[in-house]
Structures are given as C-alpha cells and as structure tokens.
Design an enzyme around this catalytic site. Structure first.
Site, PDB file in Angstrom:
ATOM      1  N   LYS A 135      11.452  11.720   4.147  1.00 13.32           N
ATOM      2  CA  LYS A 135      10.353  12.784   4.378  1.00 13.32           C
ATOM      3  C   LYS A 135      10.120  12.453   5.664  1.00 13.32           C
ATOM      4  O   LYS A 135      10.478  11.343   6.169  1.00 13.32           O
ATOM      5  CB  LYS A 135       9.280  12.320   3.715  1.00 13.32           C
ATOM      6  CG  LYS A 135       8.717  11.002   3.954  1.00 13.32           C
ATOM      7  CD  LYS A 135       6.952  10.700   3.873  1.00 13.32           C
ATOM      8  CE  LYS A 135       6.379   9.988   5.083  1.00 13.32           C
ATOM      9  NZ  LYS A 135       5.991   8.993   5.170  1.00 13.32           N
ATOM     10  N   HIS A 165       9.092   7.896  -1.679  1.00 12.34           N
ATOM     11  CA  HIS A 165       9.166   6.809  -2.403  1.00 12.34           C
ATOM     12  C   HIS A 165       7.693   6.347  -3.182  1.00 12.34           C
ATOM     13  O   HIS A 165       7.715   5.402  -4.194  1.00 12.34           O
ATOM     14  CB  HIS A 165       9.302   5.679  -1.453  1.00 12.34           C
ATOM     15  CG  HIS A 165       8.073   4.857  -0.510  1.00 12.34           C
ATOM     16  ND1 HIS A 165       7.551   5.520   0.301  1.00 12.34           N
ATOM     17  CD2 HIS A 165       7.365   3.964  -0.969  1.00 12.34           C
ATOM     18  CE1 HIS A 165       6.611   4.985   0.707  1.00 12.34           C
ATOM     19  NE2 HIS A 165       6.321   3.792   0.218  1.00 12.34           N
ATOM     20  N   LYS A 169       6.850   4.143  -7.041  1.00  9.79           N
ATOM     21  CA  LYS A 169       6.034   2.893  -7.384  1.00  9.79           C
ATOM     22  C   LYS A 169       5.665   2.912  -8.859  1.00  9.79           C
ATOM     23  O   LYS A 169       5.113   3.800  -9.576  1.00  9.79           O
ATOM     24  CB  LYS A 169       4.918   3.124  -6.286  1.00  9.79           C
ATOM     25  CG  LYS A 169       4.804   3.046  -5.211  1.00  9.79           C
ATOM     26  CD  LYS A 169       3.588   3.047  -4.320  1.00  9.79           C
ATOM     27  CE  LYS A 169       3.582   3.019  -2.860  1.00  9.79           C
ATOM     28  NZ  LYS A 169       3.475   1.813  -2.438  1.00  9.79           N
ATOM     29  N   GLU A 203      -5.187   1.822   5.042  1.00  7.98           N
ATOM     30  CA  GLU A 203      -4.484   0.539   5.400  1.00  7.98           C
ATOM     31  C   GLU A 203      -5.174   0.013   6.529  1.00  7.98           C
ATOM     32  O   GLU A 203      -5.850   0.573   7.320  1.00  7.98           O
ATOM     33  CB  GLU A 203      -3.063   1.023   6.117  1.00  7.98           C
ATOM     34  CG  GLU A 203      -2.160   1.931   4.563  1.00  7.98           C
ATOM     35  CD  GLU A 203      -0.747   2.443   5.243  1.00  7.98           C
ATOM     36  OE1 GLU A 203       0.218   1.802   4.955  1.00  7.98           O
ATOM     37  OE2 GLU A 203      -0.597   3.229   6.010  1.00  7.98           O
ATOM     38  N   ASP A 222       2.428  12.506   7.443  1.00  3.25           N
ATOM     39  CA  ASP A 222       2.632  11.162   6.911  1.00  3.25           C
ATOM     40  C   ASP A 222       2.322  10.840   5.491  1.00  3.25           C
ATOM     41  O   ASP A 222       3.333  10.333   4.880  1.00  3.25           O
ATOM     42  CB  ASP A 222       2.212  10.020   8.064  1.00  3.25           C
ATOM     43  CG  ASP A 222       2.783   8.635   7.604  1.00  3.25           C
ATOM     44  OD1 ASP A 222       4.068   8.739   7.421  1.00  3.25           O
ATOM     45  OD2 ASP A 222       2.448   7.676   7.827  1.00  3.25           O
ATOM     46  N   HIS A 227       3.086  11.871   0.186  1.00  2.68           N
ATOM     47  CA  HIS A 227       2.583  10.922  -0.977  1.00  2.68           C
ATOM     48  C   HIS A 227       1.410  11.283  -1.957  1.00  2.68           C
ATOM     49  O   HIS A 227       1.558  11.472  -2.984  1.00  2.68           O
ATOM     50  CB  HIS A 227       2.503   9.579  -0.330  1.00  2.68           C
ATOM     51  CG  HIS A 227       3.613   8.890   0.515  1.00  2.68           C
ATOM     52  ND1 HIS A 227       4.897   9.326   0.025  1.00  2.68           N
ATOM     53  CD2 HIS A 227       3.728   8.229   1.639  1.00  2.68           C
ATOM     54  CE1 HIS A 227       5.751   8.562   0.993  1.00  2.68           C
ATOM     55  NE2 HIS A 227       4.936   7.897   1.970  1.00  2.68           N
ATOM     56  N   LYS A 326      -5.444   4.846   8.879  1.00  3.04           N
ATOM     57  CA  LYS A 326      -4.753   3.571   9.448  1.00  3.04           C
ATOM     58  C   LYS A 326      -5.707   2.595  10.083  1.00  3.04           C
ATOM     59  O   LYS A 326      -6.964   3.226  10.631  1.00  3.04           O
ATOM     60  CB  LYS A 326      -3.651   3.844  10.436  1.00  3.04           C
ATOM     61  CG  LYS A 326      -2.184   4.562   9.462  1.00  3.04           C
ATOM     62  CD  LYS A 326      -1.050   3.734  10.063  1.00  3.04           C
ATOM     63  CE  LYS A 326       0.053   4.516   9.589  1.00  3.04           C
ATOM     64  NZ  LYS A 326       0.534   3.900   8.469  1.00  3.04           N
TER      65      LYS A 326
HETATM   66  C1  BG6 Z   1       5.294   5.455   4.447  1.00  3.57           C
HETATM   67  C2  BG6 Z   1       4.496   5.781   5.630  1.00  3.57           C
HETATM   68  O1  BG6 Z   1       5.841   6.544   4.119  1.00  3.57           O
HETATM   69  O2  BG6 Z   1       4.345   4.954   3.528  1.00  3.57           O
HETATM   70  C3  BG6 Z   1       3.540   4.490   6.222  1.00  3.57           C
HETATM   71  O3  BG6 Z   1       5.287   6.603   6.504  1.00  3.57           O
HETATM   72  C4  BG6 Z   1       2.936   3.923   5.292  1.00  3.57           C
HETATM   73  O4  BG6 Z   1       2.644   5.037   7.277  1.00  3.57           O
HETATM   74  C5  BG6 Z   1       3.814   3.708   3.916  1.00  3.57           C
HETATM   75  O5  BG6 Z   1       2.273   2.831   5.588  1.00  3.57           O
HETATM   76  C6  BG6 Z   1       2.665   3.213   2.630  1.00  3.57           C
HETATM   77  O6  BG6 Z   1       3.785   2.960   1.951  1.00  3.57           O
HETATM   78  P1  BG6 Z   1       3.756   1.590   0.928  1.00  3.57           P
HETATM   79  O7  BG6 Z   1       5.113   1.358   0.223  1.00  3.57           O
HETATM   80  O8  BG6 Z   1       3.705   0.415   1.932  1.00  3.57           O
HETATM   81  O9  BG6 Z   1       2.495   1.376   0.164  1.00  3.57           O
END
Ligand code: BG6
Length: 461
Positions: A135, A165, A169, A203, A222, A227, A326
């Site tokens: 992505k 991804h 999870k 985050e 992002d 996601h 963030k």
């Molecule tokens: C990524 C983003 O795809 O996912 C990041 O680019 C983000 O900015 C991250 O921090 C979060 O995923 P995870 O697996 O760390 O929870």
C-alpha cells in the site's frame, strides 16, 4: 521434502519498507516452518553487492529471532542484482535469473510501482507468477484503476496480492469468529441497537524518519484509506457463507460499496490536524514541519478523522468514525461499538447513563464488554463494569501472515482490485476538500489528545 522451492524477487530491496516490514515478516514465516525453503533475490537501484544485501536480510531476520539453519541457508544463497526495475531491459535480466514458481514483490512507491508494472506488462511473466504490492495501491481511484488494468494483463486477479497487513493481524481476523461464530452479538449489530461505531488507531510514535514516504501520504492515505476501511468492512459486512477468498472478499466489496461520507459532505464528515512540538512519555518530539524531509507546503496531516455511513438496511443512520493520529498522548488501537440505551429502564434503577460498549483492541489484543450491572454497594444504583478477555498472539506476525497467503497462492487476506478502488472512492471527496483547503488544518501538541472539534465529540474513554 521435495516441495518446490519458490523464488521471491524483491523490487526495491534497498528501500526502507523491505528492511522494516517485508524481511522481518519473511523471517518469521521461514522460522515458523510454513515455507519449505526459498530463493531470495533482491534488486534495486542502489549499488549494493550480495554481501551488503545478505547483511540486511540477516539483520532483519534477527529482529524476529529468525536465525535457524533454514533461514541461514536462505540468506547464504540470496543474491542482489542492481537493476532499473522500471526498464524492460532491467526486468528481463532479473527474470532470466529466476527459476521455478515466482513471487514478485513491489516494495516501491506508487509511481514507481506503476512504471515497473508497465515495463513488466511489456515483457510478460512466467505462468503462475504472483505479484505482491504494498500500500498505498495507487494515489487515487483513477491511478488504482489503471494499475489494476495493467496488472490484469499480466496475471489473473487471484494472483495479485495487494497487501494490507491489518488483514494479517490476528485480532482483526478475530472479528470473523467473534461476529459469525457466536449467537449473542450478531442479532444486535445493527441500527436498531447500535448508536455508533468508532475505529481508532492512535499511536504515540511520530514520523520516525519516514518523511520520504509519509509526507507525501499523510494519515488519511496511510491509515484510513487502507487499514481502517478494511477493519470497517469486517465489522460491518453481512455474514459470508464461508471465509474462503471469493466469499469473504465479495462481502468486503459489498459493504464498502455501501459506505459513503456522513451527509455526503467532506467538510462535515472530516477533520485533519498536524502535530507540533511536544513530549510523549519523556520523549521530546519536534514540530512535524521541522522534521528532516518534511515540506511544510504540502500541509500533510498527521491525524485524520472521517465519519462514514454504511447505506444498508442493517446500518442505515449509524455513524462510523475512523480516526488515526500520530504523536498522540496514548496508544489507542480499538474498535468500539456503542449501543443504544436499554429500551425502558424500570423506575427506581439509577446509574445506568453510560451506554453498553463492546470493544475490540488491536494492540494490546483484547476484547472488552462494558455493562451496567449492580456492582458493589446499593443494588439499585448501577455501576458500569468491564468484562475483559485477552486474545493470545497470532501464530505469525501480521506481515508474515499476508506473505504466507502469497506463497500459498491464497488471496483471502489480500485486497481485491475493485476493493482498492472502492476505498479510494470513499475518501476521494475528503482528499479533494482538503486540497482545496475547505477543511482547516488544525494543530495539536505532540503528546496531547488531538483536536477537540470533532463531529461526534471525543472518542469514548
Ligand atoms: C503502517 C503505517 O502501514 O501501519 C504506519 O504506514 C503505522 O504509519 C503502521 O504505524 C501501524 O501498523 P502496526 O502493525 O504497527 O500496528
């Protein structure tokens, strides 16, 4: 074993993504024994030699403890080929080197991916080749559509693995079991009982040196476009007859096709903000726009909030808030389903003002149910209690899980082409309104809770 050894060809091998996500995921997958050996070829524009590449692979594998004999063998046999992967000549040379079943991983920015795919389309790939793409898939609906068309000339859709991804999870996948293998939640997951749904991914991390990618993407692209919309799909989809690729991805497409902005108005339905200097857990973060590589003129947001509606019988009128920021004060990664008040609470009971909530945590992984019951003390004055359960960790880290899908030629956990386009369709009016500056870019200090001016008020505690 006599299992055929597959080849993984990584385009963009010297880039940040390969080291940070792909290789650790691959290491974990190898260490799990789910992949019987592998030929690994890295390729990129940087003038690396085999040694330098092998060091990178070994270092990345080490971060996930992938240091067994099988992994060492893969590393020792691995090679690096310097090539321009956007040229037919470069790609032809690379493919000539690849024997056996092939997986090509595009660890490249969207524009370069498009050019590499176009060059590849001119020379073709061996039958059975699978393509994995990171992505963001394209930069908007039109570019995603043309990339889809291009890929369709190369391999059938089932062999295109668009990575998200989050679909790997285990907690996200737990939504399937939670919703569809239990009797108690599914009957109340609809507009008759649900007041609103929040999908939050806050985050404490800031930019972390990723300006090259992030400053061109921003929080909306992002996190939300990719996601969080996938999470929404799993939360809101109709029950599929099976969790095999065709049915599950069909349900995902169906529910996302019904999603649109609240009031059809990006100005009402979206908020954006950017962090300024601040402190988080004793760590000092500088102003986002002072980070190396950030171009303030881009006005990139580090927090995005979008409110959607899902136009189906089940969900009509229920707001779905997707929010990701963030440099926030605390890590908060959860979906929260807030229920309406009980239909009629008997007179004489008090203290039930807080609504019931079902919470699914994506990290730490847990499930919680907030209920009004008579806790300690006066039995007629209710208390809210929280029932919690922890999920065990998944067998593989998320990235390993989605990689496994590609090696096993199973597209269940990858994003189908039309779904990728649908996700852009949903957020595009927001992108346009932001570009036209119709929604103010707010500021929040790193380590704070983000902007307070939001359509649905603060995210529930
Ligand atoms: C990524 C983003 O795809 O996912 C990041 O680019 C983000 O900015 C991250 O921090 C979060 O995923 P995870 O697996 O760390 O929870």
């Amino acid at each position: 074993t006599t299992a055929v050894r597959q080849t993984l060809l990584v385009l963009g091998a010297s880039g940040d993504l390969t080291g940070r996500l792909l290789l650790p995921g691959l290491g974990a997958l190898l260490a799990s024994g789910a992949l019987p050996g592998l030929r690994l070829i890295g390729s990129g524009m940087d003038d690396w030699d085999d040694e330098r590449w092998r060091r990178r692979v070994a270092d990345s594998f080490a971060t996930v403890g992938a240091d067994g004999a099988g992994e060492s063998e893969v590393i020792k046999a691995s090679r690096y080929v310097r090539a321009d992967v956007t040229s037919e000549e470069g790609l032809r040379r690379l493919l000539a080197d690849c024997a056996g079943p092939l997986v090509i991983f595009f660890a490249l920015p969207p524009m370069v991916t498009a050019r590499a795919a176009a060059a590849l389309a001119r020379i073709g790939v061996p039958p059975g080749t699978r393509l994995m793409l990171e992505k963001p898939f394209g930069v908007d609906r039109i570019s995603a559509h043309s990339l889809n068309n291009l890929l369709a000339t190369l391999v059938p859709e089932e062999q295109v693995h668009r990575i998200d991804h989050f679909l790997g999870k285990s907690t996200v996948l737990n939504l399937l079991g939670l919703r569809f293998a239990n009797r108690i939640f599914e009957p109340v997951l609809n507009s008759a009982h649900v007041a609103c749904v929040d999908i939050v991914f806050d985050e404490t991390l800031g930019l972390e040196g990723r300006a090259g990618y992030y400053d061109g993407a921003g929080a909306l692209t992002d996190m939300v476009q990719s996601h969080l919309l996938q999470v929404l799909a799993l939360l809101a989809m109709e029950p599929p007859p099976s969790v095999r690729a065709q049915e599950l991805r069909g349900r995902t497409a169906q529910v996302l096709r019904a999603a649109r902005l609240w009031d059809d108005d990006p100005v009402v339905a979206s908020r954006r903000a950017r962090y300024t200097a601040g402190e988080i857990d004793g760590r000092r973060l500088r102003n986002y726009i002072d980070e190396p590589g950030v171009d303030p003129a881009r006005r990139t947001e580090t927090l995005a909030e979008v409110v959607l509606t899902v136009d189906t019988w089940r969900w009509a009128g229920v707001p779905f808030r997707l929010r990701s920021g963030k440099a926030m004060s605390a890590v908060r990664k959860e979906a929260i389903i807030t229920f309406k008040q009980a239909a009629r609470v008997p007179d004489g009971l008090t203290g039930y003002e807080r609504p019931d909530r079902l919470r699914i945590g994506f990290g730490p992984d847990c499930l919680a149910l907030d209920l009004n019951i008579n806790g300690p003390g006066n039995p007629f004055d209710l208390d809210q209690v929280r029932l919690t359960a922890d999920f065990g960790p998944g067998e593989l880290p998320a990235y390993g899980e989605v990689l496994r899908g590609a090696f096993e030629a199973d597209p269940t956990l990858s994003v189908r082409g039309d779904v990728a386009e649908e996700c852009w369709r949903i957020v595009e009016p927001v992108l346009a309104a932001w570009r036209a500056d119709e929604v103010p870019l707010q500021e929040y200090a790193a380590g704070s809770g983000g902007p307070v001016d939001t359509l649905l008020g603060p995210v529930p505690e």
